[in-house]
Write an enzyme that holds these catalytic residues in place. Sequence first.
Site, PDB file in Angstrom:
ATOM      1  N   GLU B 275       0.920  -1.170  -0.348  1.00 20.26           N
ATOM      2  CA  GLU B 275       0.324  -0.228  -0.239  1.00 20.26           C
ATOM      3  C   GLU B 275       0.845   1.102  -0.431  1.00 20.26           C
ATOM      4  O   GLU B 275       0.453   2.256  -0.426  1.00 20.26           O
ATOM      5  CB  GLU B 275      -0.879   0.035   1.716  1.00 20.26           C
ATOM      6  N   HIS B 306      12.318 -30.926   6.701  1.00 19.01           N
ATOM      7  CA  HIS B 306      13.498 -31.960   7.140  1.00 19.01           C
ATOM      8  C   HIS B 306      14.002 -32.087   8.769  1.00 19.01           C
ATOM      9  O   HIS B 306      14.892 -32.775   8.373  1.00 19.01           O
ATOM     10  CB  HIS B 306      14.630 -30.729   6.550  1.00 19.01           C
ATOM     11  N   LYS B 407     -13.418   0.040  -4.696  1.00 12.69           N
ATOM     12  CA  LYS B 407     -14.518   1.000  -3.957  1.00 12.69           C
ATOM     13  C   LYS B 407     -15.559   1.134  -4.471  1.00 12.69           C
ATOM     14  O   LYS B 407     -17.416   1.268  -4.282  1.00 12.69           O
ATOM     15  CB  LYS B 407     -14.132   1.970  -3.118  1.00 12.69           C
TER      16      LYS B 407
END
Lengths: 467, 467
Positions: B275, B306, B407
């Site tokens: 961001e 491992h 948005k």
Amino acid sequence: MDFSRQNATPDTVKLLLELAEAADLRGKVDALFSGKHINSTEDRAVLHPALRAPREAVIEDAGKNVVPEVWAVLDKIKAFTERVRSGEWKGVTGQPLTNVVSIGIGGSALGPLFVHTALSTEPEAMAQAAGRGLAFLANVDPVDAVRALHGLDAERTLVVIVSTNLKAVAEFGIDPENAFGFWDWVGGRFSVSSAVGMVPLSLHYSFPVMERFLQGMRAMDDHFRSAPLQDNLPALLGLLNVWNSTFLGHSTTAILPYQQALQHFAPHIQQLSMESNGKGVAIDGTRLPYETGEIDFGEPGTNGQHSFYQLIHQVSSHEELMCNFFAQPDALAMGKDAATLRAEGVPEHLVPHKTFTGNRPSLSILLPELNAFTLGQLLSLYEHRIATSGFVWGINSFDQWGVELGKVLANKVRAKVQEARSANRAVSAADGFCPSTVRLLNQFLEQGQTQAPAPGAGPSFPPGLKQ
Amino acid sequence: MDFSRQNATPDTVKLLLELAEAADLRGKVDALFSGKHINSTEDRAVLHPALRAPREAVIEDAGKNVVPEVWAVLDKIKAFTERVRSGEWKGVTGQPLTNVVSIGIGGSALGPLFVHTALSTEPEAMAQAAGRGLAFLANVDPVDAVRALHGLDAERTLVVIVSTNLKAVAEFGIDPENAFGFWDWVGGRFSVSSAVGMVPLSLHYSFPVMERFLQGMRAMDDHFRSAPLQDNLPALLGLLNVWNSTFLGHSTTAILPYQQALQHFAPHIQQLSMESNGKGVAIDGTRLPYETGEIDFGEPGTNGQHSFYQLIHQVSSHEELMCNFFAQPDALAMGKDAATLRAEGVPEHLVPHKTFTGNRPSLSILLPELNAFTLGQLLSLYEHRIATSGFVWGINSFDQWGVELGKVLANKVRAKVQEARSANRAVSAADGFCPSTVRLLNQFLEQGQTQAPAPGAGPSFPPGLKQ
């Protein structure tokens, strides 16, 4: 599956299908499903599709049909999990076994955890799991052990251990009858549909629910094996992956599920993809002249910064999620240009900051709903996507030699740290470490052990509160 | 911090320091700490360091010292959380409030969740949190709400809501005295050390523990502000980040904490970094001629494929983790060459598959231990690393216009879906959607709502079992 927003025209797809033909994709898919030893560096078949084949199927490894063995194990899992779930099979103190802890190693734990989380809020799976608990313990960090084991009532807890060492199982005193078979033709990262995933998940969600998961995987296996390449979802996904990474240079892909229950999907696919296709040499050992592999990463796309307040007043939260799911591909594809911003009255000095070029490729997959069957389809889709890319690149997606190197060096560090500590001395270049490692190791030895939780201590969650 | 395994020589570092000078890094850092409106596109100061400044400090925004306001809020948090924790402040039915649910949005939730998980197994923080619970609800998915709220005893649960809408708070009937101030000079992604993080975390872990977290952040803030650049950890991290991504073309960085408690570190830094620095234009609005930003991703490096079996027989699990931590940088740097493999007797056809070129840059950070103070240092280190890179690239790391676009489109989708549903019609191109979106939306409308958990239903974890 909507791939209209890829940076690809119908001509691109045509050319990719020609590339698939040149790489003998179809032949390699057939070789996979018919038990050829396509994992040639380890001389092994790659038969995870056999784990979900129908009972009557015939899939041979070295001339032997493996399907009856698979079903013998599945039948055993069914009988065992039903006895435990019904309470017939009890713990040593006579309590029913309602909790399961599955102890496995990284490669074989991420997949079952992904499936567990995805089913944990699906209505039928939830009903089957009522009153039961399931936790995975997947690493050596004492903090993780504290987290997984905290608050478990030992008398009601069954422990599943992922181990192929049947000798050690018997020596430890476990009835071999309670061991569930596993084969060298299943890689750890493809083991979700083997006993590794099926035993703990069937204990928790019931065998019938998990059988539908296998049926979903099988449906996608059949599609991958038989659908023409131009209509073949895993094949197209794999080809587009090659297109994006090798041809367009997009080395990373974000996987953003619009459902919180899929929160472990990206980490599982990340491991599956990187271990499989992070290879620099062709299957014949020649160094590749092009980039392979890709980095898959992602978080659920549901942490909706924007959408939270809208939700409260306006629509159901599920629909809110979906509105964001439908909006993002266009936002990525179209962006926003300066003319539109100016028309909206955006001040001139902000126009460049609010301008987005768009043209970012994306691909959408819409499931009718998330249940055991569609979850199986989704996982198989990605398993075969990864195989497809590997086949086209000409690499061996089924070995993992890179994992060994760190292991060997860790063994060396361990030996030297123990030696230095018992002799109460520092490590030095004479121990075979480079100056950076010598310095870090001595800092660690001086510090002594950092804190580990006291035995028996655990984070204090009141009942029902999870991290 | 050991950066000896970067693809960088002492000359590179010298040149990077010259680049820092040319970019006026020192001047920009001073501007940040002195309250200049360096977030110029939003005309705001960027003063998250003020959130952890000492009481006597003077940091001015537009001629006004903000530190007294910060401390007024901290004093209020301290008094409030102590009253709740002591049981003096009770729920409406007279029960002590032992559970906290913090409802926030994505940007302001990942940071507090990271700190919560990191402290949840630290001995002193654990002792302070004994018998208490803390959960974060951060997105609009009903499944996440079910998960966060399941099993909570409402009479003992306090809800913290992250909202800056004081008018709505009062209208809802909440005493403004129980609201904790927040300022426009704190971005959501930098809000961990504000009331957003401090209220829920102090309720759970006590204010004194969280004050040490602030002190750790402050220690790193002071270091960033005053240490010469060649000894300045965040500055060097930020410069090496520019070196790796812009100059060497390494667009991704894996963050692999060798402690499970740091499992949410990579996702938080991922969001913070993307961001902040995922910007294509300079702060003056001109398009940049070079790549900025990077993709941070990672999982705990502790899922030790491992090391699991070694652990059981040989060493403590903490030491096992550390052996892997010390081994990996050399494995990445040195690789393994064909001659060594041949000397070890590796069959010729496997040599290319087991050969690793090495020369993969890495950087190690070793903390003396993980506690509230060092956790604060670590977070501040990365906050300032990201600011440093942004300063050198000449971008505005503190706005986030890209979030808006999705948005706006989601709002449009929402309106049209509601319209179509109430008119019982399909959507079409006339609604302003592209053909792909029309097709996906109509499929969604036909399917109806997919399953959401029934109200009150929740995943069934027995007490103490977490997902």
